[in-house]
Scaffold this active site. Structure first.
Site, PDB file in Angstrom:
ATOM      1  N   ARG A  66       0.814  -1.211   0.000  1.00  0.00           N
ATOM      2  CA  ARG A  66       0.000   0.000   0.000  1.00  0.00           C
ATOM      3  C   ARG A  66       0.848   1.261   0.000  1.00  0.00           C
ATOM      4  O   ARG A  66       0.478   2.280  -0.580  1.00  0.00           O
ATOM      5  CB  ARG A  66      -0.945  -0.025   1.212  1.00  0.00           C
ATOM      6  CG  ARG A  66      -2.278  -0.599   0.781  1.00  0.00           C
ATOM      7  CD  ARG A  66      -3.100  -1.267   1.846  1.00  0.00           C
ATOM      8  NE  ARG A  66      -3.518  -2.564   1.298  1.00  0.00           N
ATOM      9  CZ  ARG A  66      -3.868  -3.600   2.012  1.00  0.00           C
ATOM     10  NH1 ARG A  66      -3.842  -3.524   3.313  1.00  0.00           N
ATOM     11  NH2 ARG A  66      -4.227  -4.716   1.429  1.00  0.00           N
ATOM     12  N   HIS A  70       0.401   4.321  -2.563  1.00  0.00           N
ATOM     13  CA  HIS A  70       0.179   5.697  -2.121  1.00  0.00           C
ATOM     14  C   HIS A  70       1.296   6.619  -2.597  1.00  0.00           C
ATOM     15  O   HIS A  70       1.065   7.798  -2.856  1.00  0.00           O
ATOM     16  CB  HIS A  70       0.074   5.744  -0.591  1.00  0.00           C
ATOM     17  CG  HIS A  70      -1.241   5.247  -0.075  1.00  0.00           C
ATOM     18  ND1 HIS A  70      -1.862   5.778   1.041  1.00  0.00           N
ATOM     19  CD2 HIS A  70      -2.067   4.264  -0.523  1.00  0.00           C
ATOM     20  CE1 HIS A  70      -3.005   5.146   1.255  1.00  0.00           C
ATOM     21  NE2 HIS A  70      -3.150   4.226   0.320  1.00  0.00           N
ATOM     22  N   ASN A  95      -2.477   8.395   4.930  1.00  0.00           N
ATOM     23  CA  ASN A  95      -1.189   7.719   5.079  1.00  0.00           C
ATOM     24  C   ASN A  95      -0.800   7.442   6.532  1.00  0.00           C
ATOM     25  O   ASN A  95       0.244   6.824   6.785  1.00  0.00           O
ATOM     26  CB  ASN A  95      -0.083   8.549   4.425  1.00  0.00           C
ATOM     27  CG  ASN A  95      -0.259   8.666   2.919  1.00  0.00           C
ATOM     28  OD1 ASN A  95      -0.811   7.774   2.288  1.00  0.00           O
ATOM     29  ND2 ASN A  95       0.200   9.768   2.353  1.00  0.00           N
ATOM     30  N   HIS A 192      -5.974  -5.924  -2.008  1.00  0.00           N
ATOM     31  CA  HIS A 192      -6.608  -6.035  -0.700  1.00  0.00           C
ATOM     32  C   HIS A 192      -6.814  -7.483  -0.285  1.00  0.00           C
ATOM     33  O   HIS A 192      -7.385  -7.747   0.765  1.00  0.00           O
ATOM     34  CB  HIS A 192      -7.959  -5.301  -0.703  1.00  0.00           C
ATOM     35  CG  HIS A 192      -7.818  -3.805  -0.674  1.00  0.00           C
ATOM     36  ND1 HIS A 192      -8.883  -2.941  -0.864  1.00  0.00           N
ATOM     37  CD2 HIS A 192      -6.728  -3.008  -0.481  1.00  0.00           C
ATOM     38  CE1 HIS A 192      -8.457  -1.686  -0.788  1.00  0.00           C
ATOM     39  NE2 HIS A 192      -7.151  -1.714  -0.559  1.00  0.00           N
TER      40      HIS A 192
END
Length: 329
Positions: A66, A70, A95, A192
């Protein structure tokens, strides 16, 4: 997956992907093997760091995956998510719960000892994201390298990251703005399959979402609502973590999509990939629904990750090679 067979599987699958999808390993100034002469051990050093930390804390795998996502969605894949300081990207609300920074720092320390000033933090993160998938049971892919590190990191720039309440249309807009299509969207959200979410990010779906029935989001399977309500009481601990892929939280596989089909998506943005016809077709292809041309999730994930990892990269003389990933030189 046992670590004794990690290297053999890593090499085999990397070769297969490189041969089967050679067009995937080229990017905007990046290329596979960029450090073959200047720092030939880069991939083994990063891989070893990921393995070592994963053994003691498996949550670093979804954390690193992730973090790379990001990073790439905010001013490109330039390692700006790693920079410390007031008002930097890592302080932005989306974040705050990212984890795995210590893995990048560990790998960087080793690389600075082996090849001082050569390997960018952005490349370390891209490699670590791939290795996080592999240690979780997913397939490998060839990662193009040659990125340089950004020198600007502002929390305000993270405001447009894809969010857990985004509609499919909004998700598609945000991905398209980065050169990613609808299949890339569904594929990358499939990441995910590993990791968790805090109750605070989906509990609103369980209580007073509607004024009819059980009050929950009707896209959640009725039998699943009671399970989630028991795990996330209305006035309970909002920081409690729940697996995003029920029954397979630590295994990188396509069961995430199977859960969407039966109304077991945890995040509203995830479940909408099934309820929206424009993305349901891609989910069905990953599930091998009869009559549709099938897609292999492990292969497509690597392809979409390569596309994502080349978003707005800095190469050549743009940017810098940070000596410490959390600080601009």
């Amino acid at each position: 997956m046992g670590f004794s067979c990690f290297s053999q599987r890593f090499v085999l699958v990397s070769l297969l992907l490189a041969v089967a999808g050679g067009v995937l390993v080229e990017g905007q100034g990046t290329r596979v093997g960029f450090y073959s002469a200047s720092c030939p051990r880069v991939e083994s050093i990063v891989r070893s760091a990921v393995q070592s930390h994963f053994r003691s804390d498996s949550t670093v795998a979804p954390g690193l995956l992730r973090m790379h996502f990001h990073d790439c969605f905010v001013n490109g894949c330039d390692g700006s998510i790693l920079i410390d300081g007031s008002g930097t990207e890592k302080t932005a609300p989306p974040n705050l719960l990212l984890r795995g920074y210590e893995v990048i720092d560990d790998a960087k320390t080793q690389l600075e000892a082996a090849c001082p000033g050569v390997v960018s933090c952005a490349d370390i993160l891209a490699l670590a994201a791939r290795d996080s998938v592999v240690v979780s049971g997913g397939a490998s892919w060839a990662v193009p390298t040659g990125r340089r590190d950004g020198t600007v990191s502002q929390a305000s720039d993270a405001a447009n990251l894809p969010g857990f309440r985004d509609s499919v249309d909004l998700q598609k807009q945000k991905f398209a703005a980065k050169g990613l299509n609808t299949q890339d969207l569904v594929t990358l959200v499939g990441g995910h399959t590993i990791g968790t979410s805090a109750c605070q990010f989906f509990r609103y779906r369980l209580y007073n979402f509607t004024t009819t029935g059980n009050g929950a989001d009707p896209s959640i399977a009725a039998s699943f609502v009671s399970q989630l309500q028991a795990l996330c009481p209305q006035n309970g601990d909002g920081s409690r973590r729940i697996g995003l892929d029920t029954g397979s939280v630590n295994r990188f596989d396509n069961s995430f999509f199977a859960n969407l089909r039966i109304g077991r998506g945890i995040l509203e943005s995830d479940q909408s990939l099934w309820t929206d016809a424009s993305t349901r077709n891609v989910v069905q292809r990953f599930l091998g629904i009869r009559g549709l041309l099938g897609l292999t999730f492990n292969i497509e994930f690597g392809r979409s990750m390569v596309k994502m990892s080349n978003i707005e990269v800095k190469t050549g003389t743009v940017g810098e090679i940070r000596r410490v990933c959390s600080k601009v030189n």
